[in-house]
Design a protein around this motif. Structure first.
Motif, PDB file in Angstrom:
ATOM      1  N   PHE A  49       0.850  -1.208   0.000  1.00  0.00           N
ATOM      2  CA  PHE A  49       0.000   0.000   0.000  1.00  0.00           C
ATOM      3  C   PHE A  49       0.883   1.256   0.000  1.00  0.00           C
ATOM      4  CE2 PHE A  49      -1.949   3.326   2.725  1.00  0.00           C
ATOM      5  CZ  PHE A  49      -2.904   3.769   1.816  1.00  0.00           C
ATOM      6  N   LEU A  50       1.931   1.240   0.821  1.00  0.00           N
ATOM      7  CA  LEU A  50       2.815   2.418   0.893  1.00  0.00           C
ATOM      8  C   LEU A  50       3.571   2.648  -0.418  1.00  0.00           C
ATOM      9  CD1 LEU A  50       4.156   2.100   4.568  1.00  0.00           C
ATOM     10  CD2 LEU A  50       2.647   3.892   3.668  1.00  0.00           C
ATOM     11  N   GLU A  51       3.877   1.542  -1.127  1.00  0.00           N
ATOM     12  CA  GLU A  51       4.550   1.661  -2.439  1.00  0.00           C
ATOM     13  C   GLU A  51       3.579   2.057  -3.541  1.00  0.00           C
ATOM     14  OE1 GLU A  51       7.040  -2.368  -1.693  1.00  0.00           O
ATOM     15  OE2 GLU A  51       5.739  -2.266  -3.455  1.00  0.00           O
ATOM     16  N   GLY A  52       2.286   1.912  -3.290  1.00  0.00           N
ATOM     17  CA  GLY A  52       1.299   2.281  -4.298  1.00  0.00           C
ATOM     18  C   GLY A  52       0.812   1.113  -5.154  1.00  0.00           C
ATOM     19  N   SER A  53       1.136  -0.139  -4.787  1.00  0.00           N
ATOM     20  CA  SER A  53       0.702  -1.255  -5.632  1.00  0.00           C
ATOM     21  C   SER A  53      -0.510  -2.006  -5.057  1.00  0.00           C
ATOM     22  CB  SER A  53       1.865  -2.225  -5.884  1.00  0.00           C
ATOM     23  OG  SER A  53       2.174  -2.943  -4.713  1.00  0.00           O
ATOM     24  N   LEU A  54      -1.087  -1.496  -3.978  1.00  0.00           N
ATOM     25  CA  LEU A  54      -2.289  -2.117  -3.398  1.00  0.00           C
ATOM     26  C   LEU A  54      -3.173  -1.009  -2.833  1.00  0.00           C
ATOM     27  CD1 LEU A  54      -2.639  -5.232  -3.262  1.00  0.00           C
ATOM     28  CD2 LEU A  54      -2.066  -5.113  -0.853  1.00  0.00           C
ATOM     29  N   ALA A  55      -4.494  -1.160  -2.988  1.00  0.00           N
ATOM     30  CA  ALA A  55      -5.416  -0.146  -2.466  1.00  0.00           C
ATOM     31  C   ALA A  55      -5.608  -0.340  -0.960  1.00  0.00           C
ATOM     32  CB  ALA A  55      -6.758  -0.252  -3.180  1.00  0.00           C
ATOM     33  N   PHE A  56      -6.055   0.700  -0.287  1.00  0.00           N
ATOM     34  CA  PHE A  56      -6.259   0.668   1.165  1.00  0.00           C
ATOM     35  C   PHE A  56      -7.187  -0.482   1.572  1.00  0.00           C
ATOM     36  CE2 PHE A  56      -8.360   2.290   5.050  1.00  0.00           C
ATOM     37  CZ  PHE A  56      -7.238   2.510   5.833  1.00  0.00           C
ATOM     38  N   LEU A  57      -8.302  -0.621   0.846  1.00  0.00           N
ATOM     39  CA  LEU A  57      -9.283  -1.660   1.206  1.00  0.00           C
ATOM     40  C   LEU A  57      -8.808  -3.076   0.864  1.00  0.00           C
ATOM     41  CD1 LEU A  57     -12.663   0.068   0.258  1.00  0.00           C
ATOM     42  CD2 LEU A  57     -11.686  -0.256   2.543  1.00  0.00           C
ATOM     43  N   ASP A  58      -7.711  -3.169   0.095  1.00  0.00           N
ATOM     44  CA  ASP A  58      -7.156  -4.499  -0.201  1.00  0.00           C
ATOM     45  C   ASP A  58      -6.348  -5.049   0.976  1.00  0.00           C
ATOM     46  OD1 ASP A  58      -8.255  -4.713  -2.710  1.00  0.00           O
ATOM     47  OD2 ASP A  58      -6.555  -3.706  -3.682  1.00  0.00           O
ATOM     48  N   ILE A  59      -5.988  -4.192   1.918  1.00  0.00           N
ATOM     49  CA  ILE A  59      -5.179  -4.684   3.052  1.00  0.00           C
ATOM     50  C   ILE A  59      -5.966  -5.773   3.812  1.00  0.00           C
ATOM     51  CG2 ILE A  59      -3.986  -4.086   5.205  1.00  0.00           C
ATOM     52  CD1 ILE A  59      -3.386  -1.306   3.931  1.00  0.00           C
ATOM     53  N   PRO A  60      -7.219  -5.497   4.280  1.00  0.00           N
ATOM     54  CA  PRO A  60      -7.944  -6.585   4.949  1.00  0.00           C
ATOM     55  C   PRO A  60      -8.253  -7.768   4.027  1.00  0.00           C
ATOM     56  CG  PRO A  60      -9.333  -4.616   4.717  1.00  0.00           C
ATOM     57  CD  PRO A  60      -7.935  -4.221   4.355  1.00  0.00           C
ATOM     58  N   ARG A  61      -8.430  -7.513   2.734  1.00  0.00           N
ATOM     59  CA  ARG A  61      -8.729  -8.626   1.806  1.00  0.00           C
ATOM     60  C   ARG A  61      -7.526  -9.556   1.690  1.00  0.00           C
ATOM     61  NH1 ARG A  61     -10.865  -4.472  -2.115  1.00  0.00           N
ATOM     62  NH2 ARG A  61     -13.031  -4.185  -1.443  1.00  0.00           N
ATOM     63  N   ALA A  62      -6.344  -8.971   1.577  1.00  0.00           N
ATOM     64  CA  ALA A  62      -5.124  -9.791   1.473  1.00  0.00           C
ATOM     65  C   ALA A  62      -4.934 -10.607   2.755  1.00  0.00           C
ATOM     66  CB  ALA A  62      -3.906  -8.897   1.226  1.00  0.00           C
ATOM     67  N   CYS A  63      -5.241  -9.994   3.889  1.00  0.00           N
ATOM     68  CA  CYS A  63      -5.080 -10.706   5.171  1.00  0.00           C
ATOM     69  C   CYS A  63      -6.076 -11.854   5.270  1.00  0.00           C
ATOM     70  CB  CYS A  63      -5.271  -9.738   6.343  1.00  0.00           C
ATOM     71  SG  CYS A  63      -3.973  -8.506   6.439  1.00  0.00           S
ATOM     72  N   ARG A  64      -7.308 -11.571   4.848  1.00  0.00           N
ATOM     73  CA  ARG A  64      -8.353 -12.599   4.860  1.00  0.00           C
ATOM     74  C   ARG A  64      -7.915 -13.805   4.011  1.00  0.00           C
ATOM     75  NH1 ARG A  64     -12.145 -13.670   8.055  1.00  0.00           N
ATOM     76  NH2 ARG A  64     -11.085 -15.619   7.875  1.00  0.00           N
ATOM     77  N   ALA A  65      -7.403 -13.512   2.800  1.00  0.00           N
ATOM     78  CA  ALA A  65      -6.995 -14.582   1.879  1.00  0.00           C
ATOM     79  C   ALA A  65      -5.867 -15.407   2.493  1.00  0.00           C
ATOM     80  CB  ALA A  65      -6.567 -13.987   0.542  1.00  0.00           C
ATOM     81  N   ALA A  66      -4.885 -14.749   3.087  1.00  0.00           N
ATOM     82  CA  ALA A  66      -3.752 -15.482   3.683  1.00  0.00           C
ATOM     83  C   ALA A  66      -4.229 -16.351   4.843  1.00  0.00           C
ATOM     84  CB  ALA A  66      -2.684 -14.502   4.156  1.00  0.00           C
ATOM     85  N   LEU A  67      -5.140 -15.804   5.654  1.00  0.00           N
ATOM     86  CA  LEU A  67      -5.659 -16.566   6.797  1.00  0.00           C
ATOM     87  C   LEU A  67      -6.409 -17.808   6.329  1.00  0.00           C
ATOM     88  CD1 LEU A  67      -7.289 -14.182   9.417  1.00  0.00           C
ATOM     89  CD2 LEU A  67      -5.566 -15.968   9.806  1.00  0.00           C
ATOM     90  N   ASP A  68      -7.239 -17.631   5.288  1.00  0.00           N
ATOM     91  CA  ASP A  68      -8.066 -18.737   4.813  1.00  0.00           C
ATOM     92  C   ASP A  68      -7.262 -19.837   4.132  1.00  0.00           C
ATOM     93  OD1 ASP A  68     -10.201 -17.457   5.807  1.00  0.00           O
ATOM     94  OD2 ASP A  68     -10.968 -16.703   3.888  1.00  0.00           O
ATOM     95  N   HIS A  69      -6.159 -19.460   3.505  1.00  0.00           N
ATOM     96  CA  HIS A  69      -5.440 -20.446   2.697  1.00  0.00           C
ATOM     97  C   HIS A  69      -4.176 -20.974   3.334  1.00  0.00           C
ATOM     98  CE1 HIS A  69      -7.978 -18.384  -0.375  1.00  0.00           C
ATOM     99  NE2 HIS A  69      -8.309 -19.664  -0.524  1.00  0.00           N
TER     100      HIS A  69
END
Ligand code: NDP
Ligand code: MG
Length: 386
Positions: free
Chosen positions: A338-358
């Motif tokens: 997100f800080l580098e500009g390659s992910l949106a703010f709302l993608d932070i919880p989505r990425a965490c959700r995906a990592a947790l689930d998989h």
């Protein structure tokens, strides 16, 4: 008179590290002495700190940065150590009493572990260590009789409030959250948030990673898990309330219904100083509450829908095992994208959700398993396409 304590500060060039040095400066060598300072690559700032505080050792984990130190320590009694081993060796030195763990992220785990293993008191700012390995870390601290003292302001508040009763008398703890810069915003408002907006915290001045965590409320999620381990609580004993003024740092409710709170202006020097002088209280450099003017304190429930990170914290606390390592590493990787500009703010919880689930969940992981899950989650999020 109290004995002089020899302090090692891991992450001395960061926000907590610098506040710790302010506390030491105010103490004027009466009780606290900087014995060792460590950073990753900020060699110039580290050298300046060494020239002012004259520690026995300094360490840099980045060898390239260490190679740029040239002659500045000549004629002083300060030795330079290099690499992660330098940090481990520093915290193991027999004359060290207390280690301030203020590296950001899971990178702080190894040296915090080494400090506890050596039986040192650890003043813990690095909450990620407990999120990743809370069960193993607290077990190690108990086994080695090494005090684990909270520095995080909410946990310091709880630690102070807990002195009002016995562990069996505690009904619940209530962590306060400022709500961050996006309190009262909707999910729609948050879609196009920039790093600059997210880095603008209303009440606290902190390093970039924790500032983003405060904007997503992931910081509160990590703190819920941190509280569970520090105070040996059950998941249903922990609650979160939003308190935008950041004056009440947290509260403890006892079985009789009495709620004890700790209040002070938002300033990390107070909880740092409390941890370093525990169980004593001493006069210090923190500002005092001004009660001569009229003021209000507000409390409201957190908006769990707009800030889904908070719920992830409660879920991970309940699950235990490798869930904390997966959540933390995914969050660190997502925040840096997100800080580098390659992910949106709302993608932070989505990425965490995906990592947790998989991730490959293990209910009773070893340190090696936690490291493997950490590396896996970072890699997944680095290449994750929302
Ligand atoms: P900063 O980013 O300001 O500082 C981080 C420090 O860690 C720097 O000294 C940095 O060195 C060092 N560091 C970073 N990566 C490594 C690494 N891989 N190996 C060794 N050292 C490293 O962070 P903060 O001070 O804001 O936060 C530190 C910790 O305290 C975090 O866990 C945070 O959650 C917690 N905390 C912070 C609060 C605050 O008010 N800031 C409040 C409560 C908790 P270099 O300068 O060389 O990069
Ligand atoms: Mg906090």
């Amino acid at each position: 008179m109290a004995d002089l304590k020899n302090i090692v500060i891991l992450g001395s060039t960061g926000s907590i590290g610098r506040s710790t040095l302010d506390v030491l400066e105010h103490d004027e060598g009466r009780r606290l002495r900087a014995a060792g300072l460590a950073a990753h690559s900020s060699w110039q700032r580290l050298i300046e700190q060494a020239q002012q505080h004259r520690p026995r050792w300094v360490a840099l984990t980045d060898p390239e940065a260490a190679a740029r130190v040239d002659g500045q320590l000549q004629g002083t009694n300060t030795e330079l150590w290099i690499g992660r081993e330098g940090l481990v060796r520093m915290v193991q030195q027999p004359e060290v009493d207390t280690v301030v763990s203020a590296i950001v992220g899971a990178a702080g785990l190894e040296s915090t572990w080494a400090a506890l293993e050596a039986g040192k008191a650890v003043a813990l700012a690095n909450k990620e260590t407990l999120v990743v390995g809370g069960s193993l870390i607290t077990e190690l601290a108990r086994e080695r009789n090494a005090p684990l003292l909270p520095v995080d302001s909410e946990h310091s508040a709880i630690f102070q409030c807990l002195r009002s009763g016995t562990p069996r008398e505690v009904r619940r703890v209530i962590l306060t959250s400022s709500g961050g810069p996006f309190r009262r915003k909707t999910r729609r408002d948050l879609e196009g948030v920039t790093p600059e907006q997210a880095l603008n915290h209303p009440t606290w001045k902190m390093g970039p990673k924790i500032t983003i965590d405060s904007a997503t409320l992931m910081n509160k999620a990590l703190e819920v898990i941190e509280a569970r381990w520090l105070f040996d609580l059950t998941p249903d004993q922990i609650e979160v309330v939003v308190h935008p003024e950041s004056i009440v740092h947290s509260m403890v409710e006892f079985v009789d219904g009495s709620v004890i709170a700790q209040l002070s202006p938002p300033d990390m020097k107070l909880p740092i100083q409390y941890a370093l002088n525990y169980p004593d209280r001493v006069e210090g450099p923190s500002p005092r509450l001004d009660l001569t003017r009229a003021w209000n304190l507000h409390f409201e429930p957190p908006d769990r829908e707009t800030f889904p990170c908070l719920e992830l914290g409660f879920e991970v606390m309940r699950r235990g095992g490798t869930a904390g390592a997966a959540l933390n590493a995914a969050n660190e990787a997502a925040v840096s994208r997100f800080l580098e500009g390659s992910l949106a703010f709302l993608d932070i919880p989505r990425a965490c959700r995906a990592a947790l689930d998989h991730h490959d969940f293990d209910p009773r992981p070893s340190l090696q398993t936690l490291e493997r899950v950490d590396a896996w989650a970072r890699q997944e999020v680095a290449r994750w396409v929302p």
